[in-house]
Design an enzyme around this catalytic site. Structure first.
Site, PDB file in Angstrom:
ATOM      1  CE  LYS A  74      -4.315  -1.825   1.830  1.00 38.56           C
ATOM      2  NZ  LYS A  74      -3.990  -3.171   2.338  1.00 38.56           N
TER       3      LYS A  74
HETATM    4  C1  LIG Z   1      -4.648  -4.307   1.719  1.00 38.56           C
HETATM    5  C2  LIG Z   1      -3.913  -5.599   1.665  1.00 38.56           C
HETATM    6  C3  LIG Z   1      -4.305  -6.656   0.800  1.00 38.56           C
HETATM    7  C4  LIG Z   1      -5.549  -6.589  -0.043  1.00 38.56           C
HETATM    8  O1  LIG Z   1      -5.488  -5.644  -1.077  1.00 38.56           O
HETATM    9  P1  LIG Z   1      -6.821  -5.100  -1.759  1.00 38.56           P
HETATM   10  O2  LIG Z   1      -6.403  -4.064  -2.717  1.00 38.56           O
HETATM   11  O3  LIG Z   1      -7.664  -4.576  -0.650  1.00 38.56           O
HETATM   12  O4  LIG Z   1      -7.475  -6.275  -2.431  1.00 38.56           O
HETATM   13  C5  LIG Z   1      -3.521  -7.787   0.750  1.00 38.56           C
HETATM   14  N1  LIG Z   1      -2.422  -7.902   1.519  1.00 38.56           N
HETATM   15  C6  LIG Z   1      -2.020  -6.927   2.357  1.00 38.56           C
HETATM   16  C7  LIG Z   1      -0.794  -7.127   3.176  1.00 38.56           C
HETATM   17  C8  LIG Z   1      -2.735  -5.738   2.456  1.00 38.56           C
HETATM   18  O5  LIG Z   1      -2.339  -4.786   3.309  1.00 38.56           O
END
Ligand SMILES: *Cc1c(COP(=O)(O)O)cnc(C)c1O
Length: 442
Positions: A107
């Site tokens: 993210k």
């Molecule tokens: C947010 C997150 C996900 C999922 O991603 P999305 O875009 O919400 O599908 C998977 N793994 C981790 C470690 C995350 O922080």
């Protein structure tokens, strides 16, 4: 370029408006009104380009009409100033490690890009100060807070459930200060999310201040995630492995995989995608039955994917013309229990000495199960395993090391504003903050 709402009730808006608003007034998600294909020349030479060069070309296709090239280039290069290696795991399976940014999770890419793009718009319109509200169960808050730290004209409020995030995660957004305020809510994650949603709907607040969301509903956060799909392909091409590529994406709110689907529409030669779920299997169920039935999320050890009503499903439907068969032709599903995730982590560690985090483990398991002869598989390793140290230690009966950047966060002092889950408390607090920040503009 113009952006329309998936609900198609309100008119198209500019990029600036789509980014500042986050969600359309009819509650739909913004979509670009065209998705440009990248030329053959780009794909022929992609293996000779750096991550930043590739990403800039992709960013230009989306944002080039609205942001001057030099500014866009600075935004892209500044966003991607960390490693994103493609690591061979075993056989034809590769891991795209997206956890080398400041908070050690994927993210960071979207968080940093959104911060810089929003910062650019705010700087160029003197009358705007933007407030970002973000509810978090852990990872989103830290990525958004670190991305926006020090961005002028933007203040971030992270709402999180008191006592319900890990200490490592909490330190990553409560120790920063400056333009980041952590609100420690007496409630659960759903309460935090409900507060944020009510704030976006509150007329008085929205008259007095610009409020926006930094969840993956905001296109400036989800769209840049397409960069690393191109990059993964480039690395595989370099290794002579670019035919029949299958990409497996650990999915919760489906922002990450939707960015990959956009990349495919832009011409990226990916054969197919797999959406790997934990026990929150709403999308898996949709693929099998054609019925989308959101429900309350259940807690799992891959907690960043504990989503019972994936927001970006609206974008996937829109992208494929609301056609179930069309969607099934592009994406297959998978779902794993905590027990299966734990077994996957354990066996890959014991057999191949590759350490998975609980989210990446879902992606890995799905590839292992669904890959056909002649295919090359890539799964996205979305977080560093040490972010889930307690879980991993328990599964492996080990004491895994915490990387230096995380150790640094642990040294900081937690500073939060305690708050009830009553909306009136949040509202009064925000209104007071606004008066305060108008007088002391940093
Ligand atoms: C947010 C997150 C996900 C999922 O991603 P999305 O875009 O919400 O599908 C998977 N793994 C981790 C470690 C995350 O922080």
């Amino acid at each position: 370029m113009k952006y329309y709402s998936t609900n198609k009730i309100v008119n198209e808006v500019s990029l600036e408006e789509a980014v500042i608003k986050g969600l359309a007034a009819d509650k739909g998600l913004f979509m670009p009104n065209k998705i440009k294909k990248l030329p053959a020349e780009f794909f022929e030479n992609i293996d000779k380009m750096s991550f930043q060069e590739i990403s800039f070309r992709v960013a230009e296709a989306f944002f080039g009409e609205d942001v001057p090239a030099d500014a866009l280039k600075a935004i892209v290069y500044d966003t991607l100033s960390f490693d994103t290696p493609v690591v061979h795991v075993h056989d034809n399976i590769y891991s795209l490690e997206l956890f080398h940014g400041p908070t050690l999770a994927f993210k960071d890419v979207g968080g940093r890009f959104m911060a810089r793009l929003l910062g650019y718009f705010v700087k160029n319109s003197s009358d705007k100060r933007v407030n970002v509200l973000v509810a978090t169960s852990g990872d989103t808050g830290s990525a958004v807070a670190n991305g926006f730290l020090g961005v002028e004209g933007v203040h971030v409020y992270v709402l999180y459930p008191k006592g319900k995030v890990s200490e490592i995660q909490e330190k990553q957004f409560t120790t920063l200060g400056r333009n980041i305020t952590a609100l420690e809510i007496e409630g659960c994650f759903d309460d935090c999310q409900a507060l944020v949603k009510r704030a976006f709907m509150d007329e008085e607040l929205n008259e007095k201040m610009f409020l926006t969301s930094a969840n993956s509903i905001n296109l400036a956060r989800f769209l840049p995630q397409s960069f690393y799909y191109f990059y993964a392909y480039a690395q595989l091409k370099k290794m002579g492995k670019a035919d029949n590529v299958v990409i497996s994406v650990p999915s919760g709110n489906f922002g990450n995989i939707t960015a990959g689907l956009f990349a495919q529409v832009m011409g990226l030669p990916v054969k197919r995608f797999i959406a790997a779920n934990n026990s929150n299997d709403i999308f898996y169920h949709y693929l099998r039955t054609g019925n989308f039935e959101p429900k309350a999320s259940v807690c799992t050890i891959a907690n960043a994917m504990d989503v019972g009503n994936p927001s970006n499903f609206a974008r996937i439907l829109d992208l494929y013309g609301y056609n179930h068969e069309n969607i099934c032709n592009h994406i297959s599903g998978a779902t794993y229990s905590d027990q299966e995730i734990a077994t996957g982590i354990k066996s890959l560690w014991e057999e191949h000495k590759y350490l998975l985090d609980p989210h990446g483990a879902c992606g890995y398991l799905a590839l292992k199960e669904q890959m056909q002869p002649g295919e090359t598989g890539v799964f996205l390793e979305t977080a560093h395993p040490a972010k889930f140290k307690d879980t991993i230690d328990r599964i492996l009966n080990a004491d895994i090391e915490i990387p230096l950047p995380l150790q640094e966060f642990m040294k900081g002092t937690k500073d939060t504003v305690p708050m009830s889950k009553e909306f009136s408390d949040l509202k009064n607090f925000l209104l007071k903050q606004m008066l305060y920040t108008h007088e002391t503009f940093y």
